[in-house]
Write a protein that holds these residues in place. Sequence first.
Motif, short mmCIF file in Angstrom:
data_model
loop_
_atom_site.label_atom_id
_atom_site.label_comp_id
_atom_site.label_asym_id
_atom_site.label_seq_id
_atom_site.Cartn_x
_atom_site.Cartn_y
_atom_site.Cartn_z
N ILE A 247 162.05 70.80 23.65
CA ILE A 247 162.26 72.35 23.53
C ILE A 247 161.34 73.43 22.73
O ILE A 247 161.35 72.81 21.95
CB ILE A 247 163.76 72.29 23.06
CG1 ILE A 247 164.27 71.90 24.27
CG2 ILE A 247 164.13 73.93 23.40
CD1 ILE A 247 166.03 71.91 23.40
N THR B 68 154.26 76.31 19.23
CA THR B 68 155.59 74.94 19.40
C THR B 68 155.66 74.00 20.32
O THR B 68 154.62 74.11 20.91
CB THR B 68 156.53 76.20 20.37
OG1 THR B 68 156.26 76.32 21.46
CG2 THR B 68 157.00 76.87 18.72
N ALA C 234 158.35 75.41 11.65
CA ALA C 234 158.51 76.59 12.63
C ALA C 234 157.50 76.84 13.86
O ALA C 234 156.47 77.06 12.98
CB ALA C 234 159.04 77.92 12.73
N GLY C 235 157.33 76.47 15.06
CA GLY C 235 156.31 76.48 15.97
C GLY C 235 156.11 77.84 15.37
O GLY C 235 156.86 79.18 16.23
N1 LIG Z 1 153.01 61.76 24.77
C1 LIG Z 1 153.34 62.47 23.63
N2 LIG Z 1 154.55 62.85 23.22
C2 LIG Z 1 154.23 63.68 21.58
C3 LIG Z 1 152.97 63.44 20.99
N3 LIG Z 1 153.66 64.13 20.02
C4 LIG Z 1 154.71 64.56 19.73
N4 LIG Z 1 154.90 64.49 21.40
C5 LIG Z 1 156.06 65.37 22.48
O1 LIG Z 1 155.86 66.71 22.15
C6 LIG Z 1 157.61 67.01 21.79
C7 LIG Z 1 157.29 67.93 20.88
O2 LIG Z 1 157.34 67.30 20.01
P1 LIG Z 1 158.42 68.18 18.07
O3 LIG Z 1 157.14 66.89 17.07
O4 LIG Z 1 159.23 68.59 18.42
O5 LIG Z 1 156.82 69.12 18.52
P2 LIG Z 1 156.77 70.49 17.37
O6 LIG Z 1 155.57 71.09 17.70
O7 LIG Z 1 156.95 70.06 16.47
O8 LIG Z 1 157.63 71.31 17.96
P3 LIG Z 1 158.33 72.75 17.63
O9 LIG Z 1 159.67 72.71 16.27
O10 LIG Z 1 159.03 73.00 18.55
O11 LIG Z 1 157.67 73.36 16.94
C8 LIG Z 1 158.43 66.67 21.65
O12 LIG Z 1 159.26 65.73 23.27
C9 LIG Z 1 157.46 65.05 21.98
O13 LIG Z 1 158.36 64.22 22.14
C10 LIG Z 1 152.07 62.43 21.80
O14 LIG Z 1 151.50 62.44 20.89
N5 LIG Z 1 152.66 61.79 22.70
#
Ligand SMILES: Nc1nc2c(ncn2[C@@H]2O[C@H](COP(=O)(O)OP(=O)(O)OP(=O)(O)O)[C@@H](O)[C@H]2O)c(=O)[nH]1
Length: 455
Positions: free
Chosen positions: A253, A231, A278-279
């Motif tokens: 989150i 996640t 999903a993570g």
């Molecule tokens: N600084 C930075 N933040 C990132 C990057 N990619 C994602 N984020 C941040 O990381 C957080 C999670 O991003 P998501 O894309 O929702 O992550 P996910 O893997 O889909 O998470 P789940 O759906 O919960 O499994 C968010 O606050 C994003 O803005 C990046 O390359 N750099």
Amino acid sequence: MIEIELNDTICAISTPAGVGGIAVIRISGPQAIEITDSLWKGRSLAGAASHTVHYGSILDRSGAIIDDCVATVFRGPKSFTGDDVVELSVHGSVYVQKAAVKTLVDAGARLAERGEFTRRAFAAGKMDLAQAEGVADLIASRSRAAHDIAIRQMKGGFSERLQMLHDSLLELASLLELELDFSEEDVEFASRRKLLEQAQDLRGEITRMASSFDSGNAIKEGIPVAIVGPTNVGKSSLLNAIVGDDRAIVSDIHGTTRDLIEDTVNIGDFTFRFIDTAGIRDTSDTIEKLGIDRSRQAIGRATILLQVIDAANPQKSEYLQNITDSQHLVAVINKTDVAPSDEAKTMVCGAEAVVEVSAKTHHGIDTLRHALTEIAQTLLAGNGDIIVTNARHYQALVDALVPLQRVIDGLTSNLSGDFIAQDLREVLHHLGSITGTVTTTEILTTIFTRFCIGK
Ligand SMILES: Nc1nc2c(ncn2[C@@H]2O[C@H](COP(=O)(O)OP(=O)(O)OP(=O)(O)O)[C@@H](O)[C@H]2O)c(=O)[nH]1
Ligand SMILES: [Mg+2]
């Protein structure tokens, strides 16, 4: 289209439904020219030579002009269907299209069934069944790779290869028959060992073709790419960055994504189907658990896996333990805008490529897209020149392998030639069903009703 009449004259709008610059109405059958001519204002089409274009007006039954248009005349047998064909190019108004078809029907043409023009072309021997299916694939193709495979099939490349297999099998059968005819005399025409080698070669070839189906189907439908990882590593952000759209919800989150989210994008010559998942983590939340089950299923089905690792919080990936040899793994180290990638790199295991990106700044996304097209290229190249994309063809090849194995077993255990010949006939039957040398009305109906009307 259970009992299909192939000798009357049919008509249909061949261009897509809706308004366009022009629309094409196709008429095919023994009375195609006569019927059109009875509604034609302009120089008579009755004496028109084949492959000529004529300007005039199409009239309704009362003699009023529906539209000015261009009629292209093709005389059978040198036409798509083998019958006389007229193609009317009218202005693309929905009203004009419908009125033109109505006047043709009033004058004696019948509305065509789905795929009926192509079915007539097949019945007239203009193309075999695999080629006709190539036409449908060509119309449906969305990428250059899918187009190339479809055009090869339409032009008869696959059919030619099947014909070669067919000829080899016939040769095998005739050698066995010779053996039978002269079994009383002590003459050896072809040693059993030679026949066995030939049968094994055929098995190799058919197996290769059948195993190209996974790649072929992926190229045709869009190569499935699952974006997986723990996640909060940025999987949804990565999907959005690749497809260039706010497709999935992103938040800090953990456990934001619950369901599979798909989007299809063309990159280079290929169509890819990206699946955000999903993570994966231990959780007591019932809904999240269901989502994680779906993530694991998506991992099993994907051709390419993007293992996303958070550079700021690298974790191991037990969830990738069961990936198969035919799946391709790419490690994507994300959030390189906020953390170095060194530690994350130590978490990579068995990946074909490692790409450092930032889903936030889009740094490295083009490199990732390039890595994906390189893998797609290997799917194309790894299967030789014949790639099976059609489930019906795949099934026929798999079905042919069963009696072919019996042929091989029979030759190995010195079974009498007439038993083996029977199995060989069965192999020929299955291969013949692909090109349509053996077929039933039911099979034809299933195939052609997948076409659009007017094709
Ligand atoms: N600084 C930075 N933040 C990132 C990057 N990619 C994602 N984020 C941040 O990381 C957080 C999670 O991003 P998501 O894309 O929702 O992550 P996910 O893997 O889909 O998470 P789940 O759906 O919960 O499994 C968010 O606050 C994003 O803005 C990046 O390359 N750099
Ligand atoms: Mg997510």
